[in-house]
Design a protein around this motif. Structure first.
Motif, PDB file in Angstrom:
ATOM      1  N   GLU A 182       0.851  -1.187   0.000  1.00 24.12           N
ATOM      2  CA  GLU A 182       0.000   0.000   0.000  1.00 24.12           C
ATOM      3  C   GLU A 182       0.886   1.235   0.000  1.00 24.12           C
ATOM      4  OE1 GLU A 182      -3.457   0.319   2.478  1.00 24.12           O
ATOM      5  OE2 GLU A 182      -3.515  -1.853   2.732  1.00 24.12           O
ATOM      6  N   ASP A 183       0.696   2.084  -0.984  1.00 28.96           N
ATOM      7  CA  ASP A 183       1.436   3.350  -1.081  1.00 28.96           C
ATOM      8  C   ASP A 183       0.506   4.489  -0.700  1.00 28.96           C
ATOM      9  OD1 ASP A 183       3.766   2.178  -2.020  1.00 28.96           O
ATOM     10  OD2 ASP A 183       3.211   2.437  -4.135  1.00 28.96           O
ATOM     11  N   LYS A 184       0.990   5.385   0.158  1.00 33.33           N
ATOM     12  CA  LYS A 184       0.211   6.579   0.467  1.00 33.33           C
ATOM     13  C   LYS A 184       0.488   7.622  -0.601  1.00 33.33           C
ATOM     14  CE  LYS A 184      -0.437   5.971   5.311  1.00 33.33           C
ATOM     15  NZ  LYS A 184      -0.394   6.497   6.639  1.00 33.33           N
ATOM     16  N   ALA A 185      -0.571   8.230  -1.056  1.00 35.58           N
ATOM     17  CA  ALA A 185      -0.442   9.233  -2.112  1.00 35.58           C
ATOM     18  C   ALA A 185      -1.179  10.499  -1.685  1.00 35.58           C
ATOM     19  CB  ALA A 185      -1.022   8.703  -3.408  1.00 35.58           C
ATOM     20  N   HIS A 186      -0.666  11.629  -2.089  1.00 36.71           N
ATOM     21  CA  HIS A 186      -1.313  12.910  -1.830  1.00 36.71           C
ATOM     22  C   HIS A 186      -1.464  13.599  -3.185  1.00 36.71           C
ATOM     23  CE1 HIS A 186      -2.537  16.086   0.926  1.00 36.71           C
ATOM     24  NE2 HIS A 186      -2.013  16.935   0.061  1.00 36.71           N
ATOM     25  N   HIS A 187      -2.650  13.483  -3.740  1.00 32.56           N
ATOM     26  CA  HIS A 187      -2.881  14.079  -5.050  1.00 32.56           C
ATOM     27  C   HIS A 187      -4.378  14.282  -5.271  1.00 32.56           C
ATOM     28  CE1 HIS A 187      -2.844   9.678  -5.777  1.00 32.56           C
ATOM     29  NE2 HIS A 187      -3.884   9.954  -6.532  1.00 32.56           N
ATOM     30  N   HIS A 218      -5.966  15.238  -1.394  1.00 32.89           N
ATOM     31  CA  HIS A 218      -6.119  14.539  -0.125  1.00 32.89           C
ATOM     32  C   HIS A 218      -5.236  13.282  -0.144  1.00 32.89           C
ATOM     33  CE1 HIS A 218      -8.967  12.626  -2.851  1.00 32.89           C
ATOM     34  NE2 HIS A 218      -8.855  11.529  -2.116  1.00 32.89           N
ATOM     35  N   ALA A 219      -4.879  12.816   1.028  1.00 33.80           N
ATOM     36  CA  ALA A 219      -4.031  11.629   1.140  1.00 33.80           C
ATOM     37  C   ALA A 219      -4.914  10.380   1.187  1.00 33.80           C
ATOM     38  CB  ALA A 219      -3.181  11.719   2.391  1.00 33.80           C
ATOM     39  N   HIS A 220      -4.515   9.364   0.478  1.00 37.12           N
ATOM     40  CA  HIS A 220      -5.179   8.077   0.538  1.00 37.12           C
ATOM     41  C   HIS A 220      -4.192   7.018   0.065  1.00 37.12           C
ATOM     42  CE1 HIS A 220      -6.066   9.721  -3.476  1.00 37.12           C
ATOM     43  NE2 HIS A 220      -5.923   8.484  -3.887  1.00 37.12           N
ATOM     44  N   THR A 221      -4.589   5.772   0.100  1.00 37.23           N
ATOM     45  CA  THR A 221      -3.666   4.709  -0.287  1.00 37.23           C
ATOM     46  C   THR A 221      -4.036   4.126  -1.637  1.00 37.23           C
ATOM     47  OG1 THR A 221      -4.965   3.035   0.843  1.00 37.23           O
ATOM     48  CG2 THR A 221      -3.199   4.057   2.106  1.00 37.23           C
ATOM     49  N   HIS A 222      -3.011   3.639  -2.322  1.00 37.46           N
ATOM     50  CA  HIS A 222      -3.161   2.916  -3.569  1.00 37.46           C
ATOM     51  C   HIS A 222      -2.417   1.594  -3.406  1.00 37.46           C
ATOM     52  CE1 HIS A 222      -4.714   6.006  -6.377  1.00 37.46           C
ATOM     53  NE2 HIS A 222      -4.133   6.844  -5.550  1.00 37.46           N
TER      54      HIS A 222
END
Length: 157
Positions: free
Chosen positions: A133-138, A146-150
């Motif tokens: 799981e990578d946290k992304a802020h886009h 907003h930050a969420h996971t991919h």
């Protein structure tokens, strides 16, 4: 060496005998030991807590007592891990079932092994797909960042 006794149906015994001829095994015991070694070496190799997707597939004899109800119930009990399930009838009593699960290697492997040991379940296979799981802020669709996971599929554990 320990002695064990197993019971198998006539069709499976014939397949075992054919396997012996193909491989040159001199006894059923030798052939079964070889298959057990292969089966144990094919177990999931990822760390038990590693995140993954698992594809569990098998054939199910729907005429075996309560099996047709127990298999879906097992998925319901793991509703937080079950992503999708498919059951395809093959003949009047047999279906091929495929379940996609998300979770940790140990949990998914334990579910698959318990399923494969059920009387009436044959041709079981488990394929594990390692993920991280990578946290992304886009931004998605021109909204506010907003930050969420991919999830990202990895090449190995």
């Amino acid at each position: 060496m320990q002695r064990i006794t197993i019971a198998i149906d006539d069709d499976l015994a014939a397949q075992l005998d054919a396997f012996m001829q193909e491989t040159g095994a001199v006894s059923r015991s030798e052939a079964i030991r070889d298959m057990v070694r292969r089966g144990l070496s094919a177990r999931p190799d990822g760390p038990p807590t590693a995140p993954c997707f698992g594809v569990v597939s098998c054939t199910i004899d729907q005429s075996v007592r309560n099996l047709a109800a127990r298999v879906p119930q097992g998925r319901l009990e793991r509703h937080d891990q079950t992503v999708a399930a498919l059951s395809v009838p093959l003949d009047h009593t047999t279906s091929v079932d495929v379940t996609v699960m998300r979770g940790q290697v140990g949990d998914i492997a334990a579910y698959a092994q318990a399923l494969f040991l059920e009387r009436g379940v044959m041709h079981g296979a488990l394929s594990l797909i390692p993920v991280v799981e990578d946290k992304a802020h886009h931004v998605h669709n021109h909204g506010a960042p907003h930050a969420h996971t991919h999830l990202r599929v990895k090449s190995g554990f």
